[in-house]
Scaffold this motif. Structure first.
Motif, PDB file in Angstrom:
ATOM      1  N   PHE A 222       0.818  -1.212   0.000  1.00 43.64           N
ATOM      2  CA  PHE A 222       0.000   0.000   0.000  1.00 43.64           C
ATOM      3  C   PHE A 222       0.847   1.255   0.000  1.00 43.64           C
ATOM      4  CE2 PHE A 222      -4.266  -1.267  -0.141  1.00 43.64           C
ATOM      5  CZ  PHE A 222      -4.278  -2.564   0.300  1.00 43.64           C
TER       6      PHE A 222
ATOM      7  N   GLU B 149       1.738   1.751  -3.557  1.00 44.20           N
ATOM      8  CA  GLU B 149       0.553   2.223  -4.290  1.00 44.20           C
ATOM      9  C   GLU B 149       0.358   3.709  -4.077  1.00 44.20           C
ATOM     10  OE1 GLU B 149      -2.589   3.240  -3.212  1.00 44.20           O
ATOM     11  OE2 GLU B 149      -3.525   3.192  -5.198  1.00 44.20           O
TER      12      GLU B 149
ATOM     13  N   ASN C 163      -2.283  10.736  -3.476  1.00 43.95           N
ATOM     14  CA  ASN C 163      -3.572  10.785  -2.805  1.00 43.95           C
ATOM     15  C   ASN C 163      -4.074  12.205  -2.913  1.00 43.95           C
ATOM     16  OD1 ASN C 163      -5.786  10.590  -1.144  1.00 43.95           O
ATOM     17  ND2 ASN C 163      -4.766   9.211   0.273  1.00 43.95           N
TER      18      ASN C 163
ATOM     19  N   HIS D 277      -6.856  13.535  -1.929  1.00 48.87           N
ATOM     20  CA  HIS D 277      -7.594  14.089  -0.794  1.00 48.87           C
ATOM     21  C   HIS D 277      -6.655  14.664   0.246  1.00 48.87           C
ATOM     22  CE1 HIS D 277     -11.249  12.102  -2.205  1.00 48.87           C
ATOM     23  NE2 HIS D 277     -10.444  11.134  -2.558  1.00 48.87           N
TER      24      HIS D 277
ATOM     25  N   ASN E  38     -11.019   7.450   1.326  1.00 47.81           N
ATOM     26  CA  ASN E  38     -10.006   8.188   0.588  1.00 47.81           C
ATOM     27  C   ASN E  38      -8.803   7.329   0.273  1.00 47.81           C
ATOM     28  OD1 ASN E  38     -11.639  10.326   0.848  1.00 47.81           O
ATOM     29  ND2 ASN E  38     -10.384  11.451   2.314  1.00 47.81           N
ATOM     30  N   THR E  39      -8.492   6.381   1.160  1.00 49.06           N
ATOM     31  CA  THR E  39      -7.266   5.595   1.007  1.00 49.06           C
ATOM     32  C   THR E  39      -7.620   4.148   0.726  1.00 49.06           C
ATOM     33  OG1 THR E  39      -6.602   6.914   2.883  1.00 49.06           O
ATOM     34  CG2 THR E  39      -5.017   5.384   2.026  1.00 49.06           C
ATOM     35  N   PRO E  40      -7.013   3.517  -0.271  1.00 47.70           N
ATOM     36  CA  PRO E  40      -7.294   2.090  -0.495  1.00 47.70           C
ATOM     37  C   PRO E  40      -6.878   1.212   0.664  1.00 47.70           C
ATOM     38  CG  PRO E  40      -5.611   2.881  -1.992  1.00 47.70           C
ATOM     39  CD  PRO E  40      -6.175   4.061  -1.337  1.00 47.70           C
ATOM     40  N   ALA E  41      -5.902   1.686   1.480  1.00 50.89           N
ATOM     41  CA  ALA E  41      -5.464   0.849   2.604  1.00 50.89           C
ATOM     42  C   ALA E  41      -6.573   0.721   3.645  1.00 50.89           C
ATOM     43  CB  ALA E  41      -4.210   1.450   3.237  1.00 50.89           C
TER      44      ALA E  41
ATOM     45  N   TYR F 290      -9.248  -1.549   2.327  1.00 47.93           N
ATOM     46  CA  TYR F 290      -8.823  -2.949   2.457  1.00 47.93           C
ATOM     47  C   TYR F 290      -9.017  -3.417   3.884  1.00 47.93           C
ATOM     48  CZ  TYR F 290      -5.478  -6.852   2.445  1.00 47.93           C
ATOM     49  OH  TYR F 290      -4.869  -8.061   2.587  1.00 47.93           O
TER      50      TYR F 290
END
Lengths: 191, 166
Positions: free
Chosen positions: A134, A137, A143, A145, B50-53, B56
């Motif tokens: 992550f 990524e 990001n 936001h 907002n965050t893929p983490a 997940y």
């Protein structure tokens, strides 16, 4: 007649017991897992890229600032290197135990310790993997936001090498999972 | 011996219920964390999507919650406990990877990363940060309980004599 039969029975029981069959599949898998985790550790630990940026121009001489991208800048990658390093040391130790194993006596807690250590190194490698995935990524896409810019367009080969280390670590996790299941299976009492 | 077997069963059921509760509360705390703030002239809203983490983390913990709920109803003598041991191992790995990923992103949010020019965001949205920290703590508790349950189910598969009534 009966005594002679009893003697014959005694002789057959005092024969040399069968040596336990050595399981070469699990040793082979452990060697593969050791190679995968060691290569993941090395590729990420030697991951460095330096780039020169032109900041300003005074007259005709440009002032360049060189920025380096190292893996130590991010705690997630430090954890990834440490976790995969510990996993590779564990694989090495287990290969040694498997090859030199039958010389030692397996009593008490020792047969249970091997699957427990296997599970611990599997969990550690999986944790390091999740964090590094992550984080990379975030570096690749940024990001919007949180107003965090992506860095992969400037440091392309740093990101690519990190990705290669991640792929090696994924392969290592799959192998470690298979090894864990096989060593748990070894604990079953033989019928 | 029968009382010991019964105590073991109750203890195991209690542990499974605690694990189910822990993952459920991790999902709820993370999913309800959002805060609006105004940074300079922008209107910033911090949500877990907002965050893929964090996404997940929520998805992994909800999958484990559903599994934990279903396994509360498994009768103790059935043959499916071998499958339960295998799925326990896989879900423990899933939990640990999700916690580690969310922790990595939360650390960047709290401390920032000076080398990549990423500013910390926790100063503008402190309530969001505290709630995410709470969700991570509960997730860590769920992880520890699941590791104990994993050892328990492997023991149950390999050595079932203790779990039978005398």
């Amino acid at each position: 007649m009966a005594s002679r039969n009893v003697e014959k029975l005694d002789l057959s029981f005092s024969a040399v017991p069968d040596k336990p069959k050595k399981d070469w599949v699990i040793v082979y898998l452990r060697i593969l897992a050791f190679l995968a985790t060691a290569s993941a550790t090395l590729v990420m630990a030697l991951n460095k890229q330096t780039k020169h940026f032109v900041v300003a121009t005074i007259g005709t001489t440009p002032i360049t600032v060189s920025i380096t991208a190292k893996f130590q800048h991010t705690p997630a990658f430090i954890f990834f290197v440490i976790a995969n390093g510990v996993a590779s040391l564990h694989c090495l130790m287990m290969i040694g135990v498997d090859i030199l194993g039958p010389q030692f006596d397996y009593k008490g807690l020792k047969p249970v310790l091997i699957p427990i250590l296997d599970m611990m190194s599997l969990v550690l490698a999986s944790a390091g993997d999740g964090a590094a995935t992550f984080m990379s990524e975030l570096g690749r896409n940024g990001n919007s936001h949180a107003r965090w810019d992506k860095i992969c367009d400037k440091f392309g080969s740093y990101c690519n090498r990190g990705g290669a280390a991640l792929i090696a670590s994924f392969i290592a996790i799959i192998l470690l999972l298979i090894i864990t299941v096989m060593s748990i299976n070894k604990l079953k009492p033989k019928k | 011996m029968e009382s010991i077997a019964k105590a073991r069963k109750i203890c195991h059921l209690l542990l499974r219920f605690l694990a189910f509760g822990a993952t459920l509360s991790a999902v709820i705390v993370m999913a309800t964390s959002h805060e609006k703030a105004s940074v300079l002239v922008f209107q910033v809203e911090a949500k877990y999507t907002n965050t893929p983490a964090f996404k997940y983390f929520v998805i992994a913990n909800s999958v484990v919650t559903v599994y934990g709920f279903l396994i509360l109803f498994l009768p103790p003598e059935s043959l499916l406990w071998r499958l339960a041991a295998a799925t326990d191992l896989v879900f423990t790995m899933l939990l640990v990877s999700s916690i580690s990923a969310a922790l990595a992103i939360a650390q960047v949010g709290k401390k920032g990363n000076s080398h990549a020019a990423w500013l910390p965001i926790c100063n503008s949205v402190p309530k969001f940060c505290n709630q995410v920290t709470g969700a991570l703590v509960v997730g860590a508790i769920a992880l520890i309980i699941y590791m104990l349950l994993l050892l328990n189910s492997i023991h149950r598969v390999l050595d079932p004599v203790i779990f039978r009534k005398c």
